[in-house]
Design a protein around this motif. Structure first.
Motif, PDB file in Angstrom:
ATOM      1  N   GLY A   4      24.325  58.641  59.291  1.00  0.00           N
ATOM      2  CA  GLY A   4      24.369  59.151  60.661  1.00  0.00           C
ATOM      3  C   GLY A   4      22.979  59.198  61.286  1.00  0.00           C
ATOM      4  O   GLY A   4      22.790  58.827  62.449  1.00  0.00           O
ATOM      5  N   LEU A   5      21.994  59.618  60.497  1.00  0.00           N
ATOM      6  CA  LEU A   5      20.622  59.697  61.019  1.00  0.00           C
ATOM      7  C   LEU A   5      20.088  58.308  61.363  1.00  0.00           C
ATOM      8  O   LEU A   5      19.451  58.114  62.405  1.00  0.00           O
TER       9      LEU A   5
ATOM     10  N   GLU B 294      15.099  65.267  56.506  1.00  0.00           N
ATOM     11  CA  GLU B 294      15.332  63.832  56.345  1.00  0.00           C
ATOM     12  C   GLU B 294      15.178  63.085  57.673  1.00  0.00           C
ATOM     13  O   GLU B 294      14.575  62.002  57.714  1.00  0.00           O
ATOM     14  N   GLY B 295      15.703  63.685  58.750  1.00  0.00           N
ATOM     15  CA  GLY B 295      15.599  63.035  60.057  1.00  0.00           C
ATOM     16  C   GLY B 295      14.144  62.850  60.458  1.00  0.00           C
ATOM     17  O   GLY B 295      13.750  61.788  60.955  1.00  0.00           O
ATOM     18  N   ALA B 296      13.344  63.879  60.225  1.00  0.00           N
ATOM     19  CA  ALA B 296      11.927  63.803  60.582  1.00  0.00           C
ATOM     20  C   ALA B 296      11.215  62.745  59.736  1.00  0.00           C
ATOM     21  O   ALA B 296      10.342  62.019  60.231  1.00  0.00           O
ATOM     22  N   ALA B 297      11.601  62.641  58.470  1.00  0.00           N
ATOM     23  CA  ALA B 297      10.970  61.646  57.597  1.00  0.00           C
ATOM     24  C   ALA B 297      11.318  60.234  58.054  1.00  0.00           C
ATOM     25  O   ALA B 297      10.465  59.337  58.038  1.00  0.00           O
ATOM     26  N   ILE B 298      12.588  60.038  58.458  1.00  0.00           N
ATOM     27  CA  ILE B 298      12.983  58.711  58.955  1.00  0.00           C
ATOM     28  C   ILE B 298      12.194  58.382  60.222  1.00  0.00           C
ATOM     29  O   ILE B 298      11.686  57.276  60.391  1.00  0.00           O
ATOM     30  N   GLU B 299      12.078  59.387  61.090  1.00  0.00           N
ATOM     31  CA  GLU B 299      11.357  59.181  62.345  1.00  0.00           C
ATOM     32  C   GLU B 299       9.895  58.802  62.085  1.00  0.00           C
ATOM     33  O   GLU B 299       9.369  57.866  62.678  1.00  0.00           O
ATOM     34  N   ARG B 300       9.288  59.520  61.150  1.00  0.00           N
ATOM     35  CA  ARG B 300       7.873  59.264  60.863  1.00  0.00           C
ATOM     36  C   ARG B 300       7.693  57.879  60.237  1.00  0.00           C
ATOM     37  O   ARG B 300       6.794  57.125  60.592  1.00  0.00           O
ATOM     38  N   ALA B 301       8.582  57.548  59.302  1.00  0.00           N
ATOM     39  CA  ALA B 301       8.503  56.228  58.675  1.00  0.00           C
ATOM     40  C   ALA B 301       8.682  55.132  59.719  1.00  0.00           C
ATOM     41  O   ALA B 301       7.973  54.118  59.713  1.00  0.00           O
ATOM     42  N   THR B 302       9.616  55.357  60.640  1.00  0.00           N
ATOM     43  CA  THR B 302       9.878  54.368  61.687  1.00  0.00           C
ATOM     44  C   THR B 302       8.648  54.168  62.566  1.00  0.00           C
ATOM     45  O   THR B 302       8.273  53.041  62.896  1.00  0.00           O
TER      46      THR B 302
ATOM     47  N   GLY C 192      11.912  54.039  53.408  1.00  0.00           N
ATOM     48  CA  GLY C 192      11.439  55.418  53.306  1.00  0.00           C
ATOM     49  C   GLY C 192       9.998  55.562  53.766  1.00  0.00           C
ATOM     50  O   GLY C 192       9.332  54.588  54.134  1.00  0.00           O
ATOM     51  N   LEU C 193       9.551  56.794  53.737  1.00  0.00           N
ATOM     52  CA  LEU C 193       8.162  57.067  54.114  1.00  0.00           C
ATOM     53  C   LEU C 193       7.251  56.659  52.966  1.00  0.00           C
ATOM     54  O   LEU C 193       6.291  55.920  53.140  1.00  0.00           O
ATOM     55  N   ILE C 194       7.604  57.109  51.765  1.00  0.00           N
ATOM     56  CA  ILE C 194       6.828  56.751  50.574  1.00  0.00           C
ATOM     57  C   ILE C 194       7.775  56.202  49.497  1.00  0.00           C
ATOM     58  O   ILE C 194       7.572  56.432  48.303  1.00  0.00           O
TER      59      ILE C 194
END
Lengths: 312, 543
Positions: free
Chosen positions: A164-165, A121-129, A107-109
């Motif tokens: 899926g994300l 959720e997709g944006a959070a995964i992207e940012r964490a990545t 996760g991000l945090i």
């Protein structure tokens, strides 16, 4: 119900022990997950979590003990790491990577993905990545959402969209699978027979639930029960040639007498011939080749009938 | 006639200008309803000129105080107490401070009333609704009874404008909550409380709950819907004092006391032991291993997250195969109490276990017995038909709270659902009729109690995280004690729990150790039941 929507995450029958192929000479892989998430709840890491004395211990003596033990025993572990943790503590990232271990995302945090509403959720995964890629120098291959002490379920977290994300964003595996105790495919799109390789997790091998659960000072402290569970499962899975995962945190299992339990169990397990203590990414990589989704995932057509007096 | 001067003067203060947003007729209708609900009070209603059009987010709630502040300074001249007409309890403390009156937040009052009426409540909210309900409930200190907040897919404006259109949808959500084990519903929006059909729905629902007399381990008694107005009715100072005086509420009337005496005597007669019970020649103890093969059905019924469903799914794709393989290796025959829906989810394993001589028995259709007798009949019939198709013969057993008369009517001759005795016995229904053979299990022999996190909705700090060695010792002691007296044990295992590798090993160890003693019999429940029914039928004298 078109397939088994709302009921199942995978196909109907898990792989039999005898059908599993591990690399030559391997009787049982040992997946050691190290939980580097200090968040007490699904909301993710708070300032209070970061100020916690046992988190300080985790980052210093606890982590050192883990890394020394793993190096002694030849264990490559997977560190399930919130992006924030990797970003904030570059020295931790360096120490973990220097030991040949994997840094996977958490996760991000360290949050429950369900807190991201409205497509966030997709944006959070992207940012964490992105953050983890920058911190470690490589894109993470695995994604974990492990249990928080205050979660109402001891399973870790996934929303309808998570798998899926992760698949779309190029993840190779998800680390919180409860539907099997061998790697399996978590279906993201039944119509297209698509899914994401998932590595097993079970809370009876996670120190979260045994060492001051749910919280320090008043929680349940059952180190002997945890040790007995680990040993019983190692014995059973080794005989079956299946898979063993355990999940430990340096904040909990890094401490004193508890660490002795972990060290004893890992020493005994590594003394067995053919135990392959590899990272989640290595195990996933092997599985995806030995048991590719095209040959493994068998989605039986649904025979479900809808009735007005019952749930679909 | 009541002296007017003694009547409490209560203001129902709307939090938004309802006379503008919905029209004066809606406001007048609310006053009429309030007056009918609280005939002993003088109820007035006030709709502010300003303020948010509805309270649908935190920012709306914050705008309520500026809109009411000035009016509040005058309240004490006209009223004894003020009820804020919004479930979010906006500005309650600030308005009490400004007015010097008791200012009641109906949300908190409704939630507290819910905890007095039942054990598990859900809140039905309009959509959108302000955030933070769980935090509020935690602050009130009753989070343990709070199950969920369920939005009903209609906004405040929708509900005020066109209540009839939305009613079926709300009723469906309410019923889903009840099906999920909730016994009190709190209406989390005043637009819901004042819907014309809502009071009648609450009463209907109570009646429906009352019909389902038999409730087992997962069971509930009556179900209640609790409109916020109930809270409004309990606001008078006198009522508050009464509620704190426990003697007033718990001392039963002579009639109620006699009813308890009669109940105690009747219940004692419902379980009829079997005299001179004897096993077949050479058998000292029967050991039933029974599998509740519900996989993720209960998790689905409660609409839990994917991790929880996957935990149950393990039982279907891995656990059941593995544990059955062990039973076959040990030549132990078992009974799988199987919900009807499992026949559609996991048909292959059912064919496999039947071919190996194991028994399929009923465990409800979707792991719930509903109060409506028509639905109950349909579910039981469908489940028995589906299981019989696999078994190739009629199903004779159940583990459920199904109505005994219905079970008998469908050819079910035994249940395994209670622990009123060590030994099998006959049990009469709540009317003292329809005896059915009970093969008792005990929660101390139930794997989920030891191993399944959050079992029966236990809170995190009440978890038992037992290991296999501890449970082996407990179960061996339970067996050994019954073995010595020639008794009976019935282990209740769930494939999603006991199908884990270390537990299959533990149960195999247990069986192997049992086998070192002479006279241990491992029949299916049906085999045991047929022995009892043939050799120890329910006699007319006992009946």
């Amino acid at each position: 119900m078109p397939w088994k929507d709302h009921y199942t995450t995978s196909d109907e029958i898990g792989i039999r022990d005898a059908d599993i192929h591990w690399p030559n000479g391997v009787q049982m892989p040992l997946g050691v997950t190290v939980n580097l998430n200090p968040a007490a709840t699904g909301k993710g890491i708070t300032a209070k979590d970061l100020a916690y004395p046992t988190w300080h211990f985790a980052l210093n003596e606890g982590l050192d003990q883990f890394l020394t033990l793993f190096a002694d025993l030849g264990i490559r572990a997977t560190f399930a790491t919130p992006a924030l943790v990797a970003d904030a503590y570059p020295d931790v990232v360096d120490r973990v990577l220097a030991g040949g271990h994997e840094i996977a995302a958490q996760g991000l945090i360290g949050e429950d993905p369900a807190i991201h509403t409205d497509g966030g959720e997709g944006a959070a995964i992207e940012r964490a990545t992105e953050i983890l890629s920058a911190a470690t120098g490589a894109r993470p291959k695995g994604w974990y959402a492990l249990s928080h002490p205050d979660d109402r379920a001891a399973t870790g977290c996934a929303t309808d969209a998570t798998i899926g994300l992760l698949r779309d964003q190029g993840y190779a595996y998800f680390g919180n699978g409860l539907a099997d105790d061998a790697p399996y495919y978590w279906v993201s799109d039944a119509g297209r027979s698509e899914g994401l390789l998932t590595l097993p997790y079970y809370y009876h091998f996670d120190d979260t639930f045994f060492l001051m659960f749910p919280r320090e000072g008043t929680g349940l402290e059952r180190p002997a029960a945890l040790l007995r569970n680990w040993r019983a499962e190692v014995a059973a899975q080794y005989r079956r040639g299946r898979y063993m995962n355990l999940c430990v945190s340096p904040a909990r299992s890094g401490w004193g007498h508890r660490f002795e339990n972990l060290a004893t169990m890992l020493r005994d397990t590594m003394a067995l011939p053919g135990v392959w203590a590899a990272t989640g990414a290595e195990i996933a990589d092997h599985w995806a080749k030995a048991h590719p989704i095209e040959q493994t995932l068998r989605l039986t057509p649904s025979i479900w009938q809808d009735y007005p007096d019952s749930l679909s | 006639m009541t002296d007017l001067s003694d009547r409490p003067r209560v203001l129902y203060q709307l939090a938004s200008p309802l006379h503008k947003t919905a029209g004066p007729a809606v406001v007048a209708r609310r006053l009429e309803m309030l007056q009918a609900w609280a005939p002993s009070a003088d109820v007035a209603i006030a709709s502010p000129e300003e303020g948010p059009s509805a309270i649908e987010c935190a920012a709306d709630a914050a705008m309520v105080f500026p809109a009411l502040r000035e009016a509040a300074t005058q309240w004490a001249d006209h009223y004894d107490a003020v009820l804020i007409g919004c479930f979010s309890d906006p500005a309650v403390e600030a308005l009490a401070e400004v007015s010097g009156l008791p200012v009641i937040g109906a949300g908190e009052a409704g939630i507290l009333a819910a905890t007095q009426l039942g054990e598990r409540f859900s809140v039905l909210s309009s959509d959108p609704t302000p955030p933070g309900l769980r935090r509020r409930i935690r602050g009130i200190g009753v989070e343990g009874s709070f199950v969920s907040e369920v939005t009903i897919g209609a906004s405040v404006a929708d509900l005020n404008r066109d209540p009839d259109t939305h009613f079926p949808q709300i009723a469906a959500q309410a019923r889903a909550c009840v099906a999920a084990g909730v016994d009190v519903l709190v209406l989390g929006c005043f637009a819901l409380s004042f819907m014309p059909d809502m009071p009648a729905f609450g009463r209907r629902d109570r009646r429906a709950g009352g019909q389902s007399g038999h409730r087992g381990p997962q069971g509930r008694r009556g179900r209640r819907s609790l409109p916020c107005r109930s809270a409004a009715r309990s606001l008078s100072p006198q009522r508050k004092r009464c509620a704190m005086t426990q003697a007033d509420t718990i001392a039963p009337s002579p009639e109620a006391y006699q009813h308890l005496i009669d109940t105690a005597r009747f219940q004692r007669t419902r379980r009829i032991p079997i005299p001179d019970f004897a096993y077949p020649e050479g058998v000292k103890i029967a050991v039933n291993f029974t599998l509740d093969f519900d996989a993720m059905l209960l998790r689905r019924l409660l609409n839990e997250p994917w991790g929880q469903k996957a935990k149950g799914e393990f039982g279907g794709r891995v656990g059941v195969w593995r544990i059955m393989e062990m039973f076959d290796a040990e030549d132990v025959k078992v009974t799988l109490f199987t919900p009807g829906r499992i026949c559609e989810l996991y048909p292959d394993v059912l064919r496999h276990v039947v071919a190996n001589g194991h028994e399929l028995a009923d465990h409800m259709w979707e792991h719930e017995v509903y109060g409506d007798p028509v639905v109950e009949d349909a579910h039981l019939s469908r489940t028995l038909a589906a299981l019989s198709d696999f078994a190739g013969k009629p199903v004779t057993g159940t583990r459920s709270s199904h109505t005994p008369a219905l079970l008998r009517d469908k050819g079910v001759v035994y249940n395994s659902f209670t622990s009123a005795s060590y030994m099998p016995f006959y049990e009469l229904d709540s009317a003292g009729e329809n005896p059915i053979l009970q093969l008792p299990f005990h929660y101390a022999l139930d794997d989920a109690m030891y191993f399944s996190f959050g079992w029966l909705d236990t809170p995190n700090n009440a978890q038992r995280v037992m290991d296999v060695d501890e449970v082996f010792d407990i179960w061996w002691a339970a067996f050994e004690q019954q073995y010595k007296i020639g008794g009976y044990v019935n282990f209740l295992l769930h494939p999603f729990v006991s199908g884990h590798a270390m537990r299959v090993d533990m149960i195999q160890r247990l069986i192997q150790r049992m086998k070192t003693l002479p006279g241990v019999w491992f029949p299916t429940c049906d085999t045991l039941a047929q022995h009892i029914l043939s050799n120890h039928p329910m006699t007319p004298s006992a009946e």
